[in-house]
Design a protein around this motif. Structure first.
Motif, PDB file in Angstrom:
ATOM      1  N   ILE A   1       6.329 -18.399   2.558  1.00 38.71           N
ATOM      2  CA  ILE A   1       5.230 -19.961   2.601  1.00 38.71           C
ATOM      3  C   ILE A   1       3.200 -19.341   1.981  1.00 38.71           C
ATOM      4  O   ILE A   1       3.014 -20.262   1.671  1.00 38.71           O
ATOM      5  CB  ILE A   1       4.886 -20.280   4.387  1.00 38.71           C
ATOM      6  N   THR A   2       2.838 -18.300   2.940  1.00 34.98           N
ATOM      7  CA  THR A   2       2.007 -17.786   2.105  1.00 34.98           C
ATOM      8  C   THR A   2       1.255 -17.873   0.591  1.00 34.98           C
ATOM      9  O   THR A   2       0.790 -18.494  -0.118  1.00 34.98           O
ATOM     10  CB  THR A   2       1.156 -16.065   3.256  1.00 34.98           C
ATOM     11  N   GLU A   3       2.820 -17.483  -0.273  1.00 34.37           N
ATOM     12  CA  GLU A   3       2.279 -17.132  -1.262  1.00 34.37           C
ATOM     13  C   GLU A   3       2.234 -18.587  -1.700  1.00 34.37           C
ATOM     14  O   GLU A   3       1.845 -18.673  -3.067  1.00 34.37           O
ATOM     15  CB  GLU A   3       3.539 -15.771  -2.319  1.00 34.37           C
ATOM     16  N   LYS A   4       3.411 -19.048  -1.256  1.00 36.25           N
ATOM     17  CA  LYS A   4       3.538 -20.119  -2.001  1.00 36.25           C
ATOM     18  C   LYS A   4       2.075 -21.485  -1.609  1.00 36.25           C
ATOM     19  O   LYS A   4       1.861 -22.625  -2.889  1.00 36.25           O
ATOM     20  CB  LYS A   4       4.828 -21.366  -1.283  1.00 36.25           C
ATOM     21  N   SER A   5       1.643 -21.322  -1.038  1.00 32.74           N
ATOM     22  CA  SER A   5       0.707 -21.877   0.160  1.00 32.74           C
ATOM     23  C   SER A   5      -0.585 -21.371  -0.806  1.00 32.74           C
ATOM     24  O   SER A   5      -1.852 -22.592  -0.965  1.00 32.74           O
ATOM     25  CB  SER A   5       0.409 -22.024   0.893  1.00 32.74           C
TER      26      SER A   5
ATOM     27  N   GLU B   1      -4.457 -20.600   5.357  1.00 31.98           N
ATOM     28  CA  GLU B   1      -4.929 -21.964   6.210  1.00 31.98           C
ATOM     29  C   GLU B   1      -4.333 -22.493   5.796  1.00 31.98           C
ATOM     30  O   GLU B   1      -3.708 -23.132   6.141  1.00 31.98           O
ATOM     31  CB  GLU B   1      -5.891 -22.531   6.160  1.00 31.98           C
ATOM     32  N   GLN B   2      -3.997 -22.934   4.291  1.00 30.32           N
ATOM     33  CA  GLN B   2      -2.706 -23.797   3.644  1.00 30.32           C
ATOM     34  C   GLN B   2      -0.897 -23.517   4.266  1.00 30.32           C
ATOM     35  O   GLN B   2       0.022 -24.086   4.602  1.00 30.32           O
ATOM     36  CB  GLN B   2      -3.282 -24.148   1.816  1.00 30.32           C
ATOM     37  N   ALA B   3      -1.341 -21.832   4.355  1.00 32.57           N
ATOM     38  CA  ALA B   3       0.216 -21.798   4.578  1.00 32.57           C
ATOM     39  C   ALA B   3       0.174 -21.896   5.968  1.00 32.57           C
ATOM     40  O   ALA B   3       1.507 -22.046   6.671  1.00 32.57           O
ATOM     41  CB  ALA B   3       0.423 -20.400   4.793  1.00 32.57           C
TER      42      ALA B   3
END
Length: 102
Positions: free
Chosen positions: A77-81, A85-87
């Motif tokens: 999720i973090t890599e995609k976001s 914060e966005q993750a």
């Protein structure tokens, strides 16, 4: 997804007060806490018919969003976001769309 009800309560608490559960919206910290939480439920026999959250959530992301969680759902999720914060916001949206109302 069929996580234990107390796991959902834990996630709701983390979402409403992220600073108490993770530093700088670091979902990896939350993922590791959930591994421990599910392990404790399993060891005490309380997990029963319920699924372990991290495994079922990873499978949910893979099957519904084609997100590979080979290194864990938090990293995916973090890599995609892009940003932590966005993750965190994306995690909340995924939880809502998973119809488990965290």
């Amino acid at each position: 997804m069929n996580p234990h009800p107390s796991t959902l309560t834990f996630i709701r608490s983390a979402i409403s007060r992220p600073g108490m559960y993770m530093c700088d919206f670091n979902l990896r910290e939350l993922e590791l806490q959930l591994y421990g939480y599910d392990a404790a439920l399993g060891d005490t026999g309380l997990l029963g018919e319920y699924e372990r959250f991290n495994f079922s959530f990873s499978e949910y992301l893979r099957s519904n969003y084609q997100i590979s969680c080979a290194r864990g759902w938090a990293n995916a999720i973090t890599e995609k976001s892009g940003t932590p914060e966005q993750a965190f916001i994306s995690f909340q949206e995924f939880m809502k769309s998973a119809t488990i109302a965290a």
